[in-house]
Design an enzyme around this catalytic site. Structure first.
Site, PDB file in Angstrom:
ATOM      1  N   TYR A  58       0.820  -1.216   0.000  1.00 30.04           N
ATOM      2  CA  TYR A  58       0.000   0.000   0.000  1.00 30.04           C
ATOM      3  C   TYR A  58       0.854   1.265   0.000  1.00 30.04           C
ATOM      4  O   TYR A  58       0.415   2.314  -0.496  1.00 30.04           O
ATOM      5  CB  TYR A  58      -1.024  -0.037   1.138  1.00 30.04           C
ATOM      6  CG  TYR A  58      -2.120  -1.021   0.795  1.00 30.04           C
ATOM      7  CD1 TYR A  58      -3.053  -0.715  -0.193  1.00 30.04           C
ATOM      8  CD2 TYR A  58      -2.163  -2.288   1.382  1.00 30.04           C
ATOM      9  CE1 TYR A  58      -4.020  -1.629  -0.578  1.00 30.04           C
ATOM     10  CE2 TYR A  58      -3.129  -3.206   1.006  1.00 30.04           C
ATOM     11  CZ  TYR A  58      -4.053  -2.872   0.032  1.00 30.04           C
ATOM     12  OH  TYR A  58      -5.003  -3.782  -0.357  1.00 30.04           O
ATOM     13  N   ARG A  61       1.544   1.824  -3.557  1.00 25.38           N
ATOM     14  CA  ARG A  61       0.349   2.325  -4.248  1.00 25.38           C
ATOM     15  C   ARG A  61       0.081   3.787  -3.879  1.00 25.38           C
ATOM     16  O   ARG A  61      -0.408   4.557  -4.694  1.00 25.38           O
ATOM     17  CB  ARG A  61      -0.853   1.431  -3.950  1.00 25.38           C
ATOM     18  CG  ARG A  61      -0.643   0.033  -4.564  1.00 25.38           C
ATOM     19  CD  ARG A  61      -1.875  -0.818  -4.522  1.00 25.38           C
ATOM     20  NE  ARG A  61      -2.958  -0.219  -5.284  1.00 25.38           N
ATOM     21  CZ  ARG A  61      -4.228  -0.574  -5.165  1.00 25.38           C
ATOM     22  NH1 ARG A  61      -4.562  -1.536  -4.316  1.00 25.38           N
ATOM     23  NH2 ARG A  61      -5.156   0.005  -5.895  1.00 25.38           N
ATOM     24  N   GLN A  93     -14.862   1.761  -6.901  1.00 20.92           N
ATOM     25  CA  GLN A  93     -14.143   0.652  -6.253  1.00 20.92           C
ATOM     26  C   GLN A  93     -12.678   1.032  -6.084  1.00 20.92           C
ATOM     27  O   GLN A  93     -11.911   0.298  -5.479  1.00 20.92           O
ATOM     28  CB  GLN A  93     -14.230  -0.603  -7.129  1.00 20.92           C
ATOM     29  CG  GLN A  93     -15.650  -1.094  -7.339  1.00 20.92           C
ATOM     30  CD  GLN A  93     -15.708  -2.110  -8.466  1.00 20.92           C
ATOM     31  OE1 GLN A  93     -15.459  -3.287  -8.260  1.00 20.92           O
ATOM     32  NE2 GLN A  93     -16.025  -1.662  -9.658  1.00 20.92           N
ATOM     33  N   ASN A  94     -12.304   2.178  -6.640  1.00 23.38           N
ATOM     34  CA  ASN A  94     -10.900   2.580  -6.604  1.00 23.38           C
ATOM     35  C   ASN A  94     -10.548   3.193  -5.263  1.00 23.38           C
ATOM     36  O   ASN A  94     -11.351   3.888  -4.655  1.00 23.38           O
ATOM     37  CB  ASN A  94     -10.608   3.573  -7.725  1.00 23.38           C
ATOM     38  CG  ASN A  94     -10.876   2.981  -9.095  1.00 23.38           C
ATOM     39  OD1 ASN A  94     -10.998   1.767  -9.213  1.00 23.38           O
ATOM     40  ND2 ASN A  94     -10.982   3.815 -10.100  1.00 23.38           N
ATOM     41  N   ASP A  96      -7.721   5.138  -5.120  1.00 21.47           N
ATOM     42  CA  ASP A  96      -6.973   6.370  -5.390  1.00 21.47           C
ATOM     43  C   ASP A  96      -7.901   7.579  -5.184  1.00 21.47           C
ATOM     44  O   ASP A  96      -9.107   7.427  -4.983  1.00 21.47           O
ATOM     45  CB  ASP A  96      -6.384   6.336  -6.816  1.00 21.47           C
ATOM     46  CG  ASP A  96      -7.464   6.342  -7.900  1.00 21.47           C
ATOM     47  OD1 ASP A  96      -8.313   7.256  -7.900  1.00 21.47           O
ATOM     48  OD2 ASP A  96      -7.469   5.421  -8.755  1.00 21.47           O
ATOM     49  N   HIS A 111     -14.462   0.529  -1.471  1.00 21.47           N
ATOM     50  CA  HIS A 111     -13.352  -0.339  -1.057  1.00 21.47           C
ATOM     51  C   HIS A 111     -12.315   0.395  -0.205  1.00 21.47           C
ATOM     52  O   HIS A 111     -11.184  -0.051  -0.081  1.00 21.47           O
ATOM     53  CB  HIS A 111     -12.676  -0.960  -2.284  1.00 21.47           C
ATOM     54  CG  HIS A 111     -13.529  -2.006  -2.956  1.00 21.47           C
ATOM     55  ND1 HIS A 111     -13.299  -2.467  -4.239  1.00 21.47           N
ATOM     56  CD2 HIS A 111     -14.609  -2.684  -2.514  1.00 21.47           C
ATOM     57  CE1 HIS A 111     -14.213  -3.380  -4.555  1.00 21.47           C
ATOM     58  NE2 HIS A 111     -15.025  -3.519  -3.530  1.00 21.47           N
ATOM     59  N   CYS A 119      -6.483   2.450  13.207  1.00 21.77           N
ATOM     60  CA  CYS A 119      -5.984   1.572  14.267  1.00 21.77           C
ATOM     61  C   CYS A 119      -6.860   0.322  14.303  1.00 21.77           C
ATOM     62  O   CYS A 119      -8.082   0.426  14.189  1.00 21.77           O
ATOM     63  CB  CYS A 119      -6.063   2.325  15.592  1.00 21.77           C
ATOM     64  SG  CYS A 119      -5.920   1.259  17.029  1.00 21.77           S
ATOM     65  N   THR A 178     -14.751  -1.411 -15.213  1.00 20.48           N
ATOM     66  CA  THR A 178     -14.643  -2.468 -14.202  1.00 20.48           C
ATOM     67  C   THR A 178     -15.017  -3.799 -14.845  1.00 20.48           C
ATOM     68  O   THR A 178     -15.946  -3.869 -15.652  1.00 20.48           O
ATOM     69  CB  THR A 178     -15.488  -2.160 -12.942  1.00 20.48           C
ATOM     70  OG1 THR A 178     -15.464  -3.296 -12.072  1.00 20.48           O
ATOM     71  CG2 THR A 178     -16.922  -1.799 -13.263  1.00 20.48           C
TER      72      THR A 178
END
Ligand code: OAD
Length: 230
Positions: A58, A61, A93-94, A96, A111, A119, A178
């Site tokens: 991540y 990304r 669903q992205n 970014d 998502h 946390c 998608t």
């Protein structure tokens, strides 16, 4: 596309809308990252066994998304929102932030998002753009581990109640980029169609759930969207 005063548009986007901004799609990259299957780094099991690997993924990304710029398709959707206001619901669903940087005000990230972490104990998401290398983050309040605020395989997407409410009252469903492989998002078209909505898909190839669409517009998001929403 023109919409009447009583019409409501549900827009669903996937990795394809960010492809021309330089962010690889999942299936396009063969579902692989550095030789790992996406399922090996985007699951609660991966987090349990190797949190450093998950954060590495991540963090990369985050870097890629920060270096990318929104494209003409993101901006076309921002224009549509300017015209329709709350009669448009943008569900992506992205993970970014290219919709936001392209001008969209209200984006539902089903998502999760790359630029928040949470946390594992307190659960509250907070803004976080850090690229973690060696040292993994812990909660400043309670010392528990901090994870990406991302919905992994096997976890429940965010605010499905709100999503279904919007799907039920949409008169149009516009789906962009998608593959129709990952549920529940792949099932939205069926719900919208059952409610009588007009269903349109935009992308360079037919999605797996193509039979549920009234109309397929074959082309890339940047080729098609500015013409659809001038
Ligand atoms: P996929 O990688 O499965 O599919 C990308 C889709 O974009 C394909 O249908 C391509 O044809 C299309 N595409 C490629 N280039 C395009 C372009 N320039 N313009 C428009 N479309 C283009 O990505 P998603 O369907 O978004 O989930 O994947 C769904 C979910 O699976 C992701 O959100 C992620 C993944 O595993 C989680 O991480 C939970």
């Amino acid at each position: 596309m023109e919409f009447g005063a009583n019409e409501r548009v549900f827009v669903l986007t996937g990795a394809g809308i960010s492809a021309e901004s330089g962010l690889a799609t999942f299936r396009g990259s063969g579902g692989l990252w550095n030789g790992y299957r996406v399922e090996q780094v985007a699951t609660p099991e991966a987090w349990e066994t190797d949190p450093a690997l998950v954060w590495n993924f991540y963090s990369m990304r985050r870097k890629d998304a920060m270096a990318a710029e929104p494209n003409a398709a993101h901006r076309a959707l921002a224009r549509l929102e300017e015209r329709l206001g709350e009669r448009m619901f943008l569900c992506t669903q992205n993970v970014d932030d290219l919709h936001e940087r392209g001008g969209s005000q209200r984006v539902h990230h089903m998502h999760g998002t790359l630029f928040q972490s949470r946390c594992v104990r307190c659960e509250r998401p907070f803004d976080d753009r850090t690229v973690y290398d060696a040292e993994l983050p812990v909660c400043a309040e309670c010392g528990a581990a901090v994870r990406p605020h991302i919905v992994w395989f096997g976890e429940m997407p965010l605010d499905m109640e709100g999503i279904y409410r919007e799907l039920e009252r949409a008169t149009h469903l516009l789906v962009i980029g998608t593959s129709g492989a990952v549920y529940p998002a792949a099932g939205f078209v069926e719900i919208a169609k059952r409610r009588g909505a007009k269903t349109i898909y935009v992308g360079p190839e037919e999605p797996l759930n193509r039979s549920k669409f009234d109309e397929l517009v074959l082309g890339t998001a940047v080729e098609v969207m500015p013409g659809l929403i001038p």
